[in-house]
Structure formats: structure tokens, C-alpha cells
Scaffold this active site. Structure first.
Site, PDB file in Angstrom:
ATOM      1  N   HIS A  26      -9.878 -53.724 -10.767  1.00 42.88           N
ATOM      2  CA  HIS A  26      -9.687 -54.106  -9.363  1.00 42.88           C
ATOM      3  C   HIS A  26      -9.592 -55.625  -9.167  1.00 42.88           C
ATOM      4  CE1 HIS A  26     -10.551 -49.860  -8.865  1.00 42.88           C
ATOM      5  NE2 HIS A  26     -11.598 -50.053  -9.649  1.00 42.88           N
ATOM      6  N   GLU A  40     -17.298 -53.431  -6.393  1.00 44.44           N
ATOM      7  CA  GLU A  40     -17.034 -53.159  -7.808  1.00 44.44           C
ATOM      8  C   GLU A  40     -16.329 -54.330  -8.483  1.00 44.44           C
ATOM      9  OE1 GLU A  40     -14.577 -49.722  -8.430  1.00 44.44           O
ATOM     10  OE2 GLU A  40     -14.528 -49.955 -10.605  1.00 44.44           O
ATOM     11  N   HIS A  93     -15.458 -50.693 -15.323  1.00 42.24           N
ATOM     12  CA  HIS A  93     -15.484 -50.263 -13.923  1.00 42.24           C
ATOM     13  C   HIS A  93     -16.899 -49.887 -13.490  1.00 42.24           C
ATOM     14  CE1 HIS A  93     -11.087 -49.734 -13.049  1.00 42.24           C
ATOM     15  NE2 HIS A  93     -11.066 -49.937 -14.359  1.00 42.24           N
ATOM     16  N   GLU A 158     -17.270 -46.505 -17.144  1.00 38.74           N
ATOM     17  CA  GLU A 158     -17.809 -46.446 -15.783  1.00 38.74           C
ATOM     18  C   GLU A 158     -19.295 -46.700 -15.952  1.00 38.74           C
ATOM     19  OE1 GLU A 158     -16.319 -46.249 -12.950  1.00 38.74           O
ATOM     20  OE2 GLU A 158     -14.385 -45.261 -13.262  1.00 38.74           O
TER      21      GLU A 158
HETATM   22 ZN    ZN Z   1     -12.792 -48.759 -10.679  1.00 40.75          ZN
END
Ligand code: ZN
Length: 659
Positions: A26, A40, A93, A158
């Protein structure tokens, strides 16, 4: 000893260094998941930068797809890694879910992963669990863009759930915890390569940093800490820690468990000074101490109170936020418009003439790109400078020689109504799916990259067969002019205009495929290098990282892509540069006047639209070539105007018609 030295030299030589792309998810217009007061994009950027630092210290070459809060398209992230010939790709992430907040860590590899990707995925998962001890959600498979469209083994972590304010988000928001997560990624990559991770100072989550300076309190207390006193003995009341305030800055620091501490500072000629401060876990607490002089300076003390305006002052007091404060300089941002001399000096070997005018100059300059954030705030102004090269005689001189008439601004291509179309469209081999296509200059054959880029097929209208298999073999193949041979990539091959390996259509190895006139373009040290008839040009894109350069058939233009800013076409003779906006896979028409390219838009996770565009470089305009609901990608043009591309991963062929 000699062997050890040799081994060290070999290890540190650039050809042996593994190139790792660390991808912070992102950024910019896309904050990623948001929860518990965190974004995030910010927490994963901090983890990514810390990971990069650890890996560089361990001898890896590391590229970050972003090192600040800016938008980078998914297509640019993967194409950058592929073009740079990276050995591994790791995307970081933070998770989130709807409903009751979930918890835990998980790591992904592509749906049909190689064993190397699985190994990378599993090491990351193990180390994340070891670092944070959250719930083990397992190693998983997913058809994510960054896993599907990378040519090298890749994994996506993640780390934790940003919407779980109880545990996960607390960890994500804590600098010490993020340092642990960075170390987890670092350890995983070292173990993946069969190396034993070195000792990283273990960040213990119960500690914080107590720091400050000793300064002369001339009656104004903490209002003025500028008169620094060096060489004071600094201790913590009731504890064994001791420090001496540093020469020049008077700075000192302790790493201590959270709690309340009384700092005691003493120095000859000054009265003892005490100050009590509270240290928070994972934070930095500034607790500077003022010393009051009791006797006039002794002769050898004449310069004792040091003044250092550049050192931190008490105005920094409090817990200093750590997200984004690490020194990271992946991307050079030039706020000013003139080319700094050191930038020019960096483009060594520049010796071409400045073009028709007969004298060279730094042809460039000054372009402000606005990265607009959601919530209507502007998060960044990046100054972009494209530098055309100068004549040797002017090299090393600076902006003083800059003649305004020689300054060519980057023009934003104007978007106009369609002026070209694709006629006579047919599909070929519609039962097959591909990631990329290159039509042969002769227009009768197609080089096709299978998903994963590990297979390169060659097709004509009726037949299709595999020409090469292996890591990266299917990425950016290059046709010989006669359409009878293809240059293909070898693993780790960096951005070179000449693929190391070339194969004829029967799979036999042939001489590397060079341009008939020997012209070349490639990337070195973040410069676009162009060599035409033995004359070298360097084109730099300050404020962004260029990749995927391509010369026009007539050698007038070099097209290249900026990691976060899109597609550029630089006219070598004039220094004029056209910014085409988001775009990639640029391919020139035989005339060199037109350029087709793909424009791919994503939502941070997946592609949301993909269309073909065409630019008229003389007119400085762009227009869409395709539209509708299909995803159109990977355009390429044959000399006779045959256009091949992929619509929804199926090979389409037509003729480019200019109206
Ligand atoms: Zn993400």
C-alpha cells in the site's frame, strides 16, 4: 587468513550478492487496512525499512518498492522486481477482517508455488510466530498479483490484524515490536539461504530508551539546551548504569525497563544536577539535564560548554514517534529545480553532445508530482528531475551555466479523443492463458509467457510449443529482427538490453541478440543509460527509480518507467520529456512516432482495470486504444503494424489503424 579475506571479498562482491526486493504494501492514496488508530501502510513501511537495513548489513542487495508514504502500483512493484532481476520478493502486510476482530500471523505463496517459494513462505511464518507468538494461521496459497506476476520466488506476510486492538494492533503500533517483526523477516531470509542469522540486539519489549544531553543551565532551565556540556558523568540513581556525555553534543542514553528514573549528572566546575523522568515501553524519553556552573572555567576548560545547534534539543521532549523516522534514502527527492552538481558527477561516462543546439547542458528539470492522499491531504511533494547528459567540456560545472532556453520541462501528455483503433481483431489459441506476449517484428509469430514467467512458448496462427523453461525464462523475451530467434532471461539477470541467452526456434543456443546498430539501453545505479553509436547518455529520474528502458527504432527516444510515477518518454536530442502517467509495457511503432502501452489500475490488492493506450510523441498526446470490461495488457507491435496483446490473458491479434 588470506582465505578468509578472499571469502569476504567474494561475499561482498556485487555479482554474488543476492538481490532481495522488500515490498511494503500500500502507501500514498491507498492506506491499506485501517484500525485501532493505525494505518497498514505506515506500520508495514517501518517493518520493511528495518528489514532492509538488517539484510543490507548481512551483505544482501536490497530494493524497497517504496521507502516513504507514496502510491506504487502493483504492476510497477512486480515489473520493477522482474526488471531488476531480483532473486526474491517479500511483500509485507497487515491483516484485517470484518466482524469480531481476528488474531494471528499468516504467510502466502502463489497458488502453484515452486519449492523455493514454499521454503521462503514457511521460514517467514516460523519466524513471525517466534517473534510475536500470535496465533498460527498457517502457510497459505493465494492468487495475489505480487505472487503471480513476479519471476522470482516470492512470499507475502500478513503480520497481524490491525483491527484487533487487544493484541495484534498493539504489537503493530509498538516500535520495539516492529523491530522484532523486521528481525523475523531478516532471520527467515537468512535461514532460507541456509545462513545462520547473526546476533541482532534482541529488542526486549519491556524496555525503553532514556536519553538526552547535558547542557549549561545559565538561568533559563530547560528553555535553552543549546550550551552543551561534554564529559559529564551521567548515572541513574539507585542503578549501576553509567555514561559520559559525548564530546561535542553532550548526548547520552540508556536502555532501561519501563519505570521512573532519576538522572544524576556531575562534572567538575558544576553543581550536581538531578532530574526525574518516566520511561515508556518501546519509546524514547528525552530527559536532558541542566548543569549550573559553580566556578569559572579553568584554562583547559575554555571551550568546554559545546554549542551544537544541530543536535537534538529539548523541544523533542516526549515519546518520539518512530514510524518514518529512520534514515531511509531509497529515493532521492530534489526539492529544488536545478540539477545538483553531485547528481551530474554521478552520471559518469556521459559524453554525448547535447543535441541540435550544439552545446550540452543539464537539459532538465523541475517537476512536482502531487501524491494526493485520501482525506484530501497532500502527503508528499516529490521533485522529479530528469537529466539529459552534457558535453564533456561542460561536465562538472554547475547550475551557473544553466541557460534558461536550454531548460526543457517535463510535459504532461494531454489526453485526447481516440485517434487510433485496432482493426480485424482475432483471438489465437483461446484455450490458453498467458501473462505477456511479444509479437515478432515480422508479425507472424508470438512469444508468450505462461503464468509464473517460468515457461516461454512460441506460437503462430495454428501451432504453439514451449521454447524454454526455467525461472524468469518467460520474462521480457526479445525477438531477433528476422523473427527466427529469441533472447530470453536467465535467473538474476539484471536490466540489460541484451539477454544473456538466445535461442533459435528449435531451442538451439545462438549468439546473443543485439540491435543491428549496436544501440543499447540499460539501468545502472538508478540511471537510464543509453549508448547510441558509441555515445553514452545518462538520464536520471530524481525522486523516483527508473526501470524497463526501451529505445525507439530511430533512436530518437528512450521510454522508461518510474517506480511510483509512471511512464516517461525522453527525447535524446532535445531533452524534452513526456510524462504519460501510469503505464508500462511500452512498445514503439516502427515509425518511432507512436507508442503503445498498458495502463493498469489496482486497489492495493488486485487489478481493477487494464486498458491499452497509444501516445503520439510528436503531438504530445495520449488516447485510449481499448475500453470496456475486459483487462487488456501487454501490447506489442510488429513492423507491419500487427498489434498483439492479451485480453483477459487470451492472445488477441489485430492491426493498428491510425485515423
Ligand atoms: Zn495489505
Amino acid at each position: 587468513m588470506r582465505i578468509a579475506v578472499l571469502a569476504l571479498v567474494l561475499w561482498s562482491s556485487p555479482t554474488l550478492a543476492q538481490r532481495i526486493v522488500i515490498d511494503a504494501g500500500h502507501g500514498g492514496t491507498d492506506p491499506g487496512a485501517v484500525g485501532c488508530g493505525l494505518e497498514e501502510q505506515a506500520v508495514v513501511l517501518d517493518i520493511a525499512r528495518r528489514t532492509a537495513t538488517l539484510l543490507r548489513d548481512a551483505g544482501f542487495t536490497v530494493d524497497l518498492t517504496r521507502s516513504d508514504d507514496r502510491a506504487v502500483s502493483l504492476s510497477a512493484r512486480t515489473n520493477f522486481a522482474n526488471s531488476r532481476g531480483a532473486d526474491r520478493f517479500v511483500s509485507i502486510h497487515a491483516n484485517s477482517n470484518a466482524g469480531t476482530p481476528a488474531t494471528g500471523s499468516e504467510t502466502f505463496a502463489y497458488t502453484t508455488p515452486g519449492s523455493t517459494s514454499l521454503n521462503l513462505r514457511d521460514r517467514i511464518q516460523e519466524e513471525m510466530l517466534r517473534a510475536w507468538g500470535l496465533r498460527d494461521r498457517g502457510g497459505k496459497l493465494a492468487n495475489f498479483h505480487v505472487l503471480r506476476e513476479t519471476t522470482m520466488p516470492a512470499a507475502l506476510s500478513e503480520t497481524a490484524f490491525i483491527n484487533n486492538c487487544g493484541t495484534d494492533a498493539r504489537y503493530l503500533g509498538d516500535a520495539t515490536r516492529r523491530a522484532q517483526m523486521a528481525e523475523a523477516h531478516y532471520r527467515a531470509i537468512l535461514r532460507h539461504y541456509g545462513r545462520t542469522p547473526g546476533t541482532v540486539t534482541p529488542p526486549t519489549p519491556s524496555t525503553g530508551t532514556l536519553l538526552g544531553v547535558t547542557f549549561e543551565d545559565a538561568g533559563r532551565g530547560l528553555e535553552d539546551t543549546s550550551m552543551r556540556v561534554s564529559g559529564a558523568a551521567v548515572a541513574l540513581d539507585g542503578r549501576s548504569e553509567r555514561a559520559t556525555s559525548a564530546d561535542g553534543t553532550g548526548a547520552w542514553s540508556f536502555t532501561v525497563p519501563a519505570g521512573s528514573y532519576t538522572v544524576v549528572a556531575t562534572r567538575d566546575g558544576f553543581g550536581e544536577a538531578r532530574r526525574t523522568c518516566d520511561v515508556a515501553v518501546g519509546g524514547e524519553t528525552w530527559c536532558s539535564v541542566g548543569l549550573v556552573r559553580t566556578s569559572p572555567p579553568e584554562p583547559e576548560d575554555a571551550g568546554a560548554p559545546e554549542v551544537d545547534a544541530g543536535a537534538p534539543t529539548e523541544e523533542d521532549a516526549g515519546t518520539v514517534p518512530t514510524v518514518g523516522t529512520d534514515a531511509g534514502d531509497e529515493v532521492e527527492v530534489d526539492a529544488g529545480s536545478l540539477v545538483p552538481p553531485e547528481r551530474v558527477a554521478a552520471s559518469g561516462g556521459c559524453s554525448a553532445t547535447g543535441g541540435a543546439t550544439g552545446f550540452g547542458l543539464w537539459l532538465f528539470v523541475g517537476f512536482l508530482a502531487l501524491f494526493r492522499r485520501r482525506r484530501l491531504t497532500l502527503s508528499a511533494l516529490a521533485g522529479l528531475v530528469v537529466v539529459g547528459c552534457a558535453t564533456e567540456s561542460r561536465e562538472g560545472t554547475s547550475a551557473a551555466l544553466l541557460d534558461e532556453t536550454q531548460v526543457t520541462r517535463i510535459e504532461l501528455a494531454r489526453e485526447v479523443a481516440p485517434f487510433a483503433s485496432i482493426e480485424g481483431v482475432t483471438t489465437l489459441h483461446p484455450d490458453r492463458r498467458f501473462l505477456a506476449v511479444e509479437v515478432a517484428p515480422t508479425g507472424d509469430r508470438f512469444a508468450l509467457s505462461a503464468p509464473g514467467f517460468a515457461t516461454l512458448d512460441v506460437a503462430d496462427e495454428t501451432t504453439i510449443r514451449t521454447l524454454a523453461q526455467g525461472p524468469a525464462r518467460g520474462f521480457a523475451p526479445r525477438w531477433r529482427a528476422d523473427g527466427r530467434a529469441l533472447g530470453v532471461r536467465t535467473p538474476g539477470q539484471s536490466e540489460s538490453a541484451v539477454p544473456h541467452l538466445a535461442l533459435d526456434l528449435e531451442g538451439g543456443e545462438v549468439a546473443p541478440i543485439t540491435e543491428p546498430d549496436g544501440a543499447l539501453t540499460w539501468i545502472a545505479d538508478d540511471l537510464v543509460r543509453v549508448d547510441v553509436q558509441g555515445q553514452r547518455r545518462d538520464v536520471s529520474l530524481s525522486g523516483d527509480r527508473p526501470f524497463d528502458p526501451r529505445l525507439s527504432p530511430d533512436r530518437r527516444f528512450v521510454a522508461f518507467r518510474g517506480l511510483s510515477t509512471g511512464l516517461y518518454v525522453h527525447e535524446l536530442a532535445t531533452g524534452r520529456t513526456l510524462h504519460l502517467g501510469e503505464g508500462g509495457h511500452a512498445r514503439f511503432a516502427a515509425s518511432s512516432r507512436h507508442l503503445v502501452f498498458e495502463r493498469i489500475v489496482d486497489d492495493g490488492h488486485e487489478i481493477t482495470s487494464a486498458t491499452l493506450w497509444i501516445a503520439d510523441l510528436d503531438a504530445g498526446v495520449t488516447a485510449p486504444l481499448t475500453g470496456g470490461s475486459g483487462f487488456d495488457t501487454s501490447p506489442s507491435l510488429a513492423t507491419n503494424g500487427t498489434l498483439a496483446w492479451l485480453r483477459d490473458e487470451v492472445l488477441h491479434v489485430g492491426r493498428l489503424h491510425l485515423r
